[in-house]
Enzyme design. Structure first.
Site, PDB file in Angstrom:
ATOM      1  N   HIS A   1     -40.767 -72.933 -42.000  1.00  0.00           N
ATOM      2  CA  HIS A   1     -41.486 -72.153 -40.976  1.00  0.00           C
ATOM      3  C   HIS A   1     -42.867 -71.742 -41.484  1.00  0.00           C
ATOM      4  O   HIS A   1     -43.852 -71.772 -40.749  1.00  0.00           O
ATOM      5  CB  HIS A   1     -40.687 -70.913 -40.579  1.00  0.00           C
ATOM      6  CG  HIS A   1     -39.404 -71.245 -39.874  1.00  0.00           C
ATOM      7  ND1 HIS A   1     -39.332 -72.178 -38.861  1.00  0.00           N
ATOM      8  CD2 HIS A   1     -38.139 -70.784 -40.043  1.00  0.00           C
ATOM      9  CE1 HIS A   1     -38.076 -72.263 -38.437  1.00  0.00           C
ATOM     10  NE2 HIS A   1     -37.331 -71.441 -39.134  1.00  0.00           N
TER      11      HIS A   1
ATOM     12  N   LEU B   1     -61.858 -74.007 -27.949  1.00  0.00           N
ATOM     13  CA  LEU B   1     -60.446 -74.322 -27.674  1.00  0.00           C
ATOM     14  C   LEU B   1     -59.637 -73.054 -27.380  1.00  0.00           C
ATOM     15  O   LEU B   1     -59.816 -72.034 -28.056  1.00  0.00           O
ATOM     16  CB  LEU B   1     -59.835 -75.018 -28.903  1.00  0.00           C
ATOM     17  CG  LEU B   1     -58.329 -75.280 -28.837  1.00  0.00           C
ATOM     18  CD1 LEU B   1     -58.038 -76.680 -28.313  1.00  0.00           C
ATOM     19  CD2 LEU B   1     -57.670 -75.098 -30.203  1.00  0.00           C
TER      20      LEU B   1
ATOM     21  N   ASP C   1     -41.156 -78.880 -33.674  1.00  0.00           N
ATOM     22  CA  ASP C   1     -39.762 -78.851 -34.107  1.00  0.00           C
ATOM     23  C   ASP C   1     -39.601 -79.510 -35.480  1.00  0.00           C
ATOM     24  O   ASP C   1     -40.409 -80.354 -35.872  1.00  0.00           O
ATOM     25  CB  ASP C   1     -38.913 -79.582 -33.054  1.00  0.00           C
ATOM     26  CG  ASP C   1     -37.445 -79.247 -33.173  1.00  0.00           C
ATOM     27  OD1 ASP C   1     -37.111 -78.242 -33.835  1.00  0.00           O
ATOM     28  OD2 ASP C   1     -36.614 -79.985 -32.615  1.00  0.00           O
TER      29      ASP C   1
HETATM   30  C1  IPE Z   1     -39.004 -75.376 -35.094  1.00  0.00           C
HETATM   31  O1  IPE Z   1     -38.290 -75.784 -36.211  1.00  0.00           O
HETATM   32  C2  IPE Z   1     -39.502 -73.963 -35.211  1.00  0.00           C
HETATM   33  C3  IPE Z   1     -38.773 -72.988 -34.405  1.00  0.00           C
HETATM   34  C4  IPE Z   1     -37.833 -73.233 -33.551  1.00  0.00           C
HETATM   35  C5  IPE Z   1     -39.133 -71.604 -34.579  1.00  0.00           C
HETATM   36  P1  IPE Z   1     -36.712 -75.555 -36.302  1.00  0.00           P
HETATM   37  O2  IPE Z   1     -36.475 -74.229 -36.898  1.00  0.00           O
HETATM   38  O3  IPE Z   1     -36.072 -75.780 -34.978  1.00  0.00           O
HETATM   39  O4  IPE Z   1     -36.302 -76.679 -37.317  1.00  0.00           O
HETATM   40  P2  IPE Z   1     -35.063 -77.656 -37.190  1.00  0.00           P
HETATM   41  O5  IPE Z   1     -35.180 -78.301 -35.838  1.00  0.00           O
HETATM   42  O6  IPE Z   1     -33.838 -76.816 -37.319  1.00  0.00           O
HETATM   43  O7  IPE Z   1     -35.254 -78.618 -38.291  1.00  0.00           O
HETATM   44  C1  IPE Z   2     -37.475 -75.591 -29.535  1.00  0.00           C
HETATM   45  O1  IPE Z   2     -36.894 -75.986 -30.729  1.00  0.00           O
HETATM   46  C2  IPE Z   2     -38.078 -74.230 -29.678  1.00  0.00           C
HETATM   47  C3  IPE Z   2     -39.263 -74.163 -30.531  1.00  0.00           C
HETATM   48  C4  IPE Z   2     -39.821 -75.154 -31.170  1.00  0.00           C
HETATM   49  C5  IPE Z   2     -39.863 -72.858 -30.642  1.00  0.00           C
HETATM   50  P1  IPE Z   2     -35.352 -75.724 -31.036  1.00  0.00           P
HETATM   51  O2  IPE Z   2     -35.098 -76.300 -32.367  1.00  0.00           O
HETATM   52  O3  IPE Z   2     -35.033 -74.290 -30.843  1.00  0.00           O
HETATM   53  O4  IPE Z   2     -34.665 -76.551 -29.868  1.00  0.00           O
HETATM   54  P2  IPE Z   2     -33.192 -77.114 -29.749  1.00  0.00           P
HETATM   55  O5  IPE Z   2     -32.253 -75.994 -30.107  1.00  0.00           O
HETATM   56  O6  IPE Z   2     -33.073 -78.251 -30.734  1.00  0.00           O
HETATM   57  O7  IPE Z   2     -33.082 -77.593 -28.333  1.00  0.00           O
HETATM   58 MG    MG Z   3     -35.277 -77.341 -34.012  1.00  0.00          MG
END
Ligand code: IPE
Ligand code: IPE
Ligand code: MG
Length: 243
Positions: A38, A132, A21
Site C-alpha cells: 500500500h 490535471l 489493484d
Molecule cells: C489495492 O490493492 C488497494 C486497495 C484496495 C486499498 P489490494 O489491497 O486489493 O491488493 P490485492 O488485490 O489484495 O493484491
Molecule cells: C477494488 O479493489 C478497490 C480498490 C482498488 C480501492 P479490491 O481488491 O477491493 O476489489 P475486489 O475485492 O478484488 O473486487
Molecule cells: Mg485487490
C-alpha cells in the site's frame, strides 16, 4: 501547457480512471507485509499523476479505498486510513510545479474527523490550480454515489426545484461526484482481476476498458503508455458505425 509532451500519434484520453489493484499480492511476493504494498502504491499515485499531467490528460480518477474495503482486517483498514496523511505529505512540491488540483470522491460520514479535515485541506489548498485534476476516490462506491444522487434528486423534485419529467441522464450525471470532470474515456484495472468492483459504474457506460496483469506498485510510465497505445487503436462507435 508548459509540461505537456505527448508522444507522436497517441490519442490522449481527457479522463482516465484506474482501479489500482494488487498492492497486497505484490508485497507478499516480495516477502513483505501487505501494508508495504500500500505504501509503494500510494507513492505510485503521485508518480502516475505527474506522468498523466505531462501527457496532457485532464483528469485522473484513482480508486484508493472502496466502501467494501472496510471488510478487511482491522489492522489493514487502520493502515489504509493513514492514506490521507500520506497524500498530504506526498503531494507537495511536484504537485505545485505541475499545477495539479486534488479532489476527493466518496462518503465523508464514516472516516475520522481528522481524515475529513485533511481531505478538505488538500482540496482547498489546490483548488485554484488549473492543471490535471487528480480525483482520489476514498471510501467510494458507485452504489453509494448513485443512491445519494437519487436521494438528492428526489428531494429536489419534492421541493419543486426540478420536474420529474426533466430528469435526464445529464441531470443524473450532474449529481455524481464526477459532475465537473470530463466524460470517462479510459478505465484501467491493474493486477489481473476482470471486474469493476463497484467503481464508476455510471461513468464507465461508454469507456474503453483495459485490464493488465501488472500489479499497481509496478505500473509505471511504460505501462501507462502501453494502455494509451491500446486506447489509441480502439474504435469508439457509441452505437453508430465505423467512421
Ligand atoms: C489495492 O490493492 C488497494 C486497495 C484496495 C486499498 P489490494 O489491497 O486489493 O491488493 P490485492 O488485490 O489484495 O493484491
Ligand atoms: C477494488 O479493489 C478497490 C480498490 C482498488 C480501492 P479490491 O481488491 O477491493 O476489489 P475486489 O475485492 O478484488 O473486487
Ligand atoms: Mg485487490
Amino acid at each position: 501547457m508548459l509540461f505537456q509532451k505527448k508522444p507522436k500519434n497517441l490519442t490522449i484520453p481527457k479522463h482516465l480512471a484506474i482501479i489500482l489493484d494488487g498492492n497486497g499480492r505484490w508485497a507478499k511476493r516480495r516477502g513483505m507485509p501487505r501494508t508495504f504494498g500500500h505504501q509503494v502504491g500510494i507513492e505510485n499515485i503521485r508518480s502516475i499523476a505527474i506522468e498523466c499531467s505531462k501527457l496532457g490528460i485532464k483528469a485522473l480518477s484513482v480508486y484508493a479505498f472502496s466502501t467494501e474495503n472496510w471488510a478487511r482486517p482491522q489492522a489493514e483498514v487502520d493502515y489504509l486510513m493513514t492514506m490521507p496523511a500520506q497524500f498530504e505529505k506526498q503531494f507537495k512540491d511536484d504537485f505545485e510545479k505541475y499545477d495539479i488540483r486534488v479532489v476527493f470522491s466518496g462518503r465523508k460520514t464514516k472516516m475520522s474527523a481528522e481524515n475529513k479535515e485533511i481531505l478538505e485541506r488538500i482540496t482547498s489548498n489546490t483548488a485554484n490550480r488549473s492543471g490535471l485534476i487528480l480525483n482520489i476516490c476514498f471510501d467510494y462506491g458507485s452504489y453509494y454515489e448513485i443512491t445519494e444522487a437519487v436521494k438528492s434528486i428526489s428531494e429536489a423534485a419534492m421541493n419543486h426545484e426540478i420536474e420529474v419529467s426533466d430528469i435526464t441522464p445529464e441531470v443524473i450525471s450532474s449529481y455524481l461526484f464526477t459532475a465537473n470532470l470530463p466524460p470517462l474515456d479510459l478505465f484501467i484495472r491493474t493486477s489481473g482481476e476482470i471486474r469493476l468492483s463497484n467503481y464508476l459504474l455510471w461513468q464507465a457506460a461508454y469507456s474503453e476498458l483495459y485490464f493488465t496483469k501488472v500489479p499497481w506498485p509496478a505500473f509505471d510510465k511504460k505501462q501507462l503508455l502501453l494502455a494509451l497505445e491500446e486506447f489509441t487503436n480502439r474504435d469508439r462507435r457509441y452505437g453508430g458505425l465505423k467512421g
